[in-house]
Design a protein around this motif. Structure first.
Motif, PDB file in Angstrom:
ATOM      1  N   ARG A  22      -4.584   0.495   5.098  1.00  0.00           N
ATOM      2  CA  ARG A  22      -3.824   1.574   5.734  1.00  0.00           C
ATOM      3  C   ARG A  22      -3.484   1.257   7.184  1.00  0.00           C
ATOM      4  O   ARG A  22      -2.330   1.494   7.603  1.00  0.00           O
ATOM      5  CB  ARG A  22      -4.585   2.894   5.626  1.00  0.00           C
ATOM      6  CG  ARG A  22      -3.792   4.089   6.111  1.00  0.00           C
ATOM      7  CD  ARG A  22      -4.329   5.374   5.529  1.00  0.00           C
ATOM      8  NE  ARG A  22      -5.740   5.590   5.879  1.00  0.00           N
ATOM      9  CZ  ARG A  22      -6.476   6.600   5.397  1.00  0.00           C
ATOM     10  NH1 ARG A  22      -5.931   7.466   4.560  1.00  0.00           N
ATOM     11  NH2 ARG A  22      -7.744   6.736   5.739  1.00  0.00           N
ATOM     12  N   PRO A  23      -4.400   0.701   7.996  1.00  0.00           N
ATOM     13  CA  PRO A  23      -3.981   0.289   9.341  1.00  0.00           C
ATOM     14  C   PRO A  23      -2.887  -0.779   9.340  1.00  0.00           C
ATOM     15  O   PRO A  23      -2.029  -0.778  10.236  1.00  0.00           O
ATOM     16  CB  PRO A  23      -5.282  -0.242   9.960  1.00  0.00           C
ATOM     17  CG  PRO A  23      -6.368   0.493   9.234  1.00  0.00           C
ATOM     18  CD  PRO A  23      -5.868   0.642   7.842  1.00  0.00           C
ATOM     19  N   SER A  24      -2.904  -1.670   8.354  1.00  0.00           N
ATOM     20  CA  SER A  24      -1.838  -2.674   8.296  1.00  0.00           C
ATOM     21  C   SER A  24      -0.491  -2.022   8.005  1.00  0.00           C
ATOM     22  O   SER A  24       0.542  -2.462   8.525  1.00  0.00           O
ATOM     23  CB  SER A  24      -2.160  -3.721   7.236  1.00  0.00           C
ATOM     24  OG  SER A  24      -2.077  -3.184   5.934  1.00  0.00           O
ATOM     25  N   HIS A  25      -0.487  -0.939   7.221  1.00  0.00           N
ATOM     26  CA  HIS A  25       0.761  -0.212   6.984  1.00  0.00           C
ATOM     27  C   HIS A  25       1.259   0.446   8.266  1.00  0.00           C
ATOM     28  O   HIS A  25       2.464   0.432   8.562  1.00  0.00           O
ATOM     29  CB  HIS A  25       0.550   0.856   5.909  1.00  0.00           C
ATOM     30  CG  HIS A  25       0.227   0.288   4.563  1.00  0.00           C
ATOM     31  ND1 HIS A  25      -0.280   1.052   3.541  1.00  0.00           N
ATOM     32  CD2 HIS A  25       0.327  -0.969   4.069  1.00  0.00           C
ATOM     33  CE1 HIS A  25      -0.476   0.287   2.481  1.00  0.00           C
ATOM     34  NE2 HIS A  25      -0.127  -0.942   2.783  1.00  0.00           N
ATOM     35  N   ARG A  26       0.339   1.026   9.019  1.00  0.00           N
ATOM     36  CA  ARG A  26       0.737   1.665  10.271  1.00  0.00           C
ATOM     37  C   ARG A  26       1.319   0.643  11.243  1.00  0.00           C
ATOM     38  O   ARG A  26       2.332   0.898  11.905  1.00  0.00           O
ATOM     39  CB  ARG A  26      -0.465   2.365  10.894  1.00  0.00           C
ATOM     40  CG  ARG A  26      -0.970   3.561  10.076  1.00  0.00           C
ATOM     41  CD  ARG A  26      -2.291   4.063  10.622  1.00  0.00           C
ATOM     42  NE  ARG A  26      -2.781   5.206   9.864  1.00  0.00           N
ATOM     43  CZ  ARG A  26      -4.014   5.707   9.991  1.00  0.00           C
ATOM     44  NH1 ARG A  26      -4.861   5.182  10.877  1.00  0.00           N
ATOM     45  NH2 ARG A  26      -4.379   6.743   9.249  1.00  0.00           N
ATOM     46  N   PRO A  51       9.209  -8.733   8.849  1.00  0.00           N
ATOM     47  CA  PRO A  51       7.886  -8.548   9.481  1.00  0.00           C
ATOM     48  C   PRO A  51       7.074  -7.442   8.826  1.00  0.00           C
ATOM     49  O   PRO A  51       5.840  -7.566   8.699  1.00  0.00           O
ATOM     50  CB  PRO A  51       8.239  -8.208  10.939  1.00  0.00           C
ATOM     51  CG  PRO A  51       9.654  -7.762  10.920  1.00  0.00           C
ATOM     52  CD  PRO A  51      10.305  -8.515   9.812  1.00  0.00           C
ATOM     53  N   GLN A  52       7.723  -6.376   8.398  1.00  0.00           N
ATOM     54  CA  GLN A  52       6.980  -5.317   7.729  1.00  0.00           C
ATOM     55  C   GLN A  52       6.331  -5.819   6.444  1.00  0.00           C
ATOM     56  O   GLN A  52       5.143  -5.589   6.191  1.00  0.00           O
ATOM     57  CB  GLN A  52       7.911  -4.145   7.416  1.00  0.00           C
ATOM     58  CG  GLN A  52       8.291  -3.303   8.606  1.00  0.00           C
ATOM     59  CD  GLN A  52       9.180  -2.148   8.190  1.00  0.00           C
ATOM     60  OE1 GLN A  52      10.294  -2.342   7.721  1.00  0.00           O
ATOM     61  NE2 GLN A  52       8.697  -0.944   8.346  1.00  0.00           N
ATOM     62  N   LEU A  57       1.415  -7.745   3.422  1.00  0.00           N
ATOM     63  CA  LEU A  57       0.811  -8.671   2.472  1.00  0.00           C
ATOM     64  C   LEU A  57      -0.295  -9.512   3.101  1.00  0.00           C
ATOM     65  O   LEU A  57      -1.403  -9.610   2.561  1.00  0.00           O
ATOM     66  CB  LEU A  57       1.893  -9.591   1.886  1.00  0.00           C
ATOM     67  CG  LEU A  57       2.893  -8.957   0.908  1.00  0.00           C
ATOM     68  CD1 LEU A  57       3.956  -9.964   0.510  1.00  0.00           C
ATOM     69  CD2 LEU A  57       2.179  -8.431  -0.324  1.00  0.00           C
ATOM     70  N   TYR A  58       0.000 -10.117   4.229  1.00  0.00           N
ATOM     71  CA  TYR A  58      -0.917 -11.120   4.771  1.00  0.00           C
ATOM     72  C   TYR A  58      -2.166 -10.521   5.402  1.00  0.00           C
ATOM     73  O   TYR A  58      -3.266 -11.079   5.238  1.00  0.00           O
ATOM     74  CB  TYR A  58      -0.189 -12.005   5.790  1.00  0.00           C
ATOM     75  CG  TYR A  58       0.488 -13.197   5.156  1.00  0.00           C
ATOM     76  CD1 TYR A  58      -0.237 -14.319   4.785  1.00  0.00           C
ATOM     77  CD2 TYR A  58       1.858 -13.190   4.911  1.00  0.00           C
ATOM     78  CE1 TYR A  58       0.387 -15.410   4.197  1.00  0.00           C
ATOM     79  CE2 TYR A  58       2.488 -14.271   4.319  1.00  0.00           C
ATOM     80  CZ  TYR A  58       1.737 -15.381   3.965  1.00  0.00           C
ATOM     81  OH  TYR A  58       2.357 -16.459   3.367  1.00  0.00           O
ATOM     82  N   GLY A  99       0.667  -1.240   0.000  1.00  0.00           N
ATOM     83  CA  GLY A  99       0.000   0.000   0.000  1.00  0.00           C
ATOM     84  C   GLY A  99       0.693   1.289   0.000  1.00  0.00           C
ATOM     85  O   GLY A  99       1.635   1.537  -0.666  1.00  0.00           O
ATOM     86  N   ALA A 100       0.155   2.217   0.711  1.00  0.00           N
ATOM     87  CA  ALA A 100       0.501   3.614   0.576  1.00  0.00           C
ATOM     88  C   ALA A 100       1.583   3.997   1.530  1.00  0.00           C
ATOM     89  O   ALA A 100       1.911   3.365   2.478  1.00  0.00           O
ATOM     90  CB  ALA A 100      -0.736   4.449   0.786  1.00  0.00           C
TER      91      ALA A 100
END
Length: 593
Positions: free
Chosen positions: A572-576, A305-306, A311-312, A213-214
């Motif tokens: 977006r929460p997964s990116h955070r 981990p990032q 992805l998952y 993502g972003a």
């Protein structure tokens, strides 16, 4: 191969070697083709179903009745030997009468002649593409020094002059890589090789590739290309609800209307060529992740981990969404519906578990689009090896690209070439590796393309379109099933090369249109759109029963709206979370003051 060598040649010696390779190939192929044509394909070339089946089965050593269909035989006919050998095999291994043997030999001769014609057309097309690298030659100006010193700023007490960068060249970048810590004295000009490099500086955590993502510091052109590719996949799956368009993929010999032929066997197919769009995803993944991995301060510890969280977590949420829609939408009567739609039936526990794990068990039961995520995860785990190879061998990029093309051809030739999603690692992983090679050599490529004008870039774009649709252009004569298997596998390699050219163009002249706000919005939501669009298409197909392209009026807006919600709630929460985990691991690994 010669075209790729000339395009990526680091010096004139490579160009000469590529020309020699092309000449040697012609010296070997052309006499053979002439001799084969000179065998005089005479006699009645009419094909009958009886004789053609006998010719196909005789090669396998089976004694079979001569009365069967001709379709399978015409597909295998190009692999047969000369007419005399075929006649002897038919007379000894089948119960065909002399008239049927004559008809089978005639079919074999006609198919071989058609194969030669197609092969010559393919060679002519490749020869035309070979003219494109000539535009990379520098334009000599009177009085200009042509030596190596001309590539650097010469200081002789006068004010140094800057080299002007032509419009459409790659954007200027900050110092990166090993040049990041080097400071230039005041009043001196920067190294031109660095000054013309790609805008690859990415701030923040390790960025996701096309799948993820972003974040800040994204590359606008690549973002836009990623978004367009995701939209093409959406259009692709929506049009597969139309049985006539599904038949293009499922049965090449099925009769087609003039309209279906126009949108499937011409460059217009690129507008809904979802398989090439996924290839663009793979090349983008290799490029973006390699750029991030080669920047100063990159650490492999936080990377894993990032990357896996990015992805998952969205994949798991998308699987839950797909299952919810599957149970909520009734299936009803499936008569007259597209086989692609009816394939989405009941999902067992093994299928769901495979989609959740991606690397274990079958992937794509709840959503067929998840087949690509399996390769994304595998490449992400192997990224250090890819980056190491790409950076160590960056000076041998032409040979590396040629080796990747050869490996991809083997992978396509030994697998179901008509189902690229089912091809193995020998075909899929070279696509990621191509992106790694482009990223490792981005400075050199930028310096070369900076000399290109509009005509050269137009040629690159036309070549990219022709390459990405080369597999479908074989249907222009309605004889793709008669083309030798190796030639069809070659078109799959050409499609991958076209995907690489699109990535290069996205950092060149296409960067501006792909950086418009609407396209960039689509790019930042591309992973969400890729994950949620198929459950929407399946639900709309079952609810409406529509089997025409008009279904796009529903699937496109609904998928875009759902993708926006999915991005806000899940991606977006997964990116955070991934950034927080990466930051914590980085602080732990940092030495104490």
């Amino acid at each position: 191969m010669s075209s790729l060598l000339m395009l990526l040649a680091p010096a004139v010696g490579w160009v000469i070697a590529a020309q020699a390779l092309a000449g040697a190939s012609a010296a070997v192929i052309v006499p053979a083709l002439v001799a084969l044509i000179a065998e005089s394909y005479v006699g009645d070339q009419r094909a009958t179903a009886i004789g053609s089946l006998g010719s196909a089965r005789a090669r396998r050593g089976r004694r079979v009745p001569a009365r069967r269909g001709a379709r399978h035989a015409r597909r295998l006919a190009p692999r047969l030997r000369r007419g005399d050998d075929l006649r002897a095999a038919l007379e000894s291994r089948t119960d065909a009468d002399p008239a049927q043997v004559d008809a089978a030999v005639a079919v074999n001769e006609q198919v071989r002649l058609d194969t030669l014609r197609v092969g010559l057309l393919v060679l002519a097309g490749l020869s035309a593409v070979a003219a494109l690298p000539a535009s990379r030659l520098p334009r000599y100006r009177a009085g200009e020094d042509t030596g190596r010193a001309a590539d650097r700023y010469v200081h002789s007490g006068e004010k140094p002059t800057k080299r002007t960068v032509a419009p459409g060249c790659w954007a200027i970048n900050r110092l990166s890589g090993r040049d990041a810590g080097r400071r230039r004295p005041p009043g001196t000009a920067p190294d031109p090789e660095v000054a013309m490099s790609v805008p690859t500086t990415v701030r923040g955590a390790v960025p996701g590739a096309p799948a993820a993502g972003a974040g800040s510091g994204r590359l606008p052109g690549l973002d836009g290309l990623r978004g367009v590719a995701a939209l093409v996949v959406l259009v692709h799956h929506s049009l597969l609800l139309t049985p006539a368009l599904m038949a293009v993929h499922d049965d090449p010999a099925a009769p087609r209307s003039a309209l279906v032929q126009a949108v499937s066997a011409t460059p217009l197919h690129l507008l809904w060529e979802g398989e090439v769009a996924v290839q663009v995803f793979f090349v983008l993944s290799g490029f973006v992740l390699t750029v991030a991995a080669t920047r100063p301060g990159h650490r492999w510890g936080p990377y894993y981990p990032q990357r896996l969280l990015r992805l998952y977590l969205p994949v798991w949420a998308a699987v839950v969404l797909a299952l919810a829609l599957r149970f909520a939408v009734p299936v009803g009567d499936t008569a007259g519906l597209s086989p692609w739609l009816t394939f989405h039936g009941d999902v067992g526990r093994a299928g769901v578990l495979g989609d959740l794990l991606l690397l274990v068990g079958p992937a794509g039961s709840t959503m067929t689009a998840l087949w690509s995520l399996r390769w994304e995860v595998l490449f992400s785990l192997l990224l250090p090896l890819f980056v190491l190879a790409a950076t160590r061998l960056r000076h041998w990029a032409p040979l590396v690209v040629g080796a990747l093309a050869a490996v991809a051809w083997v992978g396509a030739a030994t697998g179901p070439v008509d189902q690229p999603y089912a091809l193995g690692a020998l075909y899929q992983l070279p696509l990621f590796a191509l992106g790694c090679v482009l990223a490792a050599g981005r400075h050199r490529i930028a310096a070369v393309t900076a000399r290109w004008g509009r005509v050269a870039w137009a040629g690159v774009l036309v070549g990219a379109v022709l390459l990405t649709t080369s597999y479908w252009l074989l249907d222009l004569g309605g004889a793709r099933e008669d083309v030798p298997h190796g030639v069809v596998a070659l078109t799959r390699v050409l499609q991958a090369a076209g995907a690489g050219l699109l990535v290069v163009a996205a950092l060149g002249p296409l960067a501006r249109p792909l950086s418009r706000p609407a396209v960039r919005w689509l790019g930042t939501r591309s992973f969400s759109l890729y994950l949620v669009h198929e459950p929407v298409v399946v639900a709309v197909g079952y609810l409406t029963g529509w089997t025409s392209p008009a279904v796009l009026l529903l699937t496109v807006p609904v998928s875009l709206l759902l993708a926006e919600g999915f991005f806000r709630v899940v991606e977006r929460p997964s990116h955070r979370l991934a950034r927080a985990v990466g930051g914590r691991l980085t602080r732990r690994a940092a030495p104490a003051p």
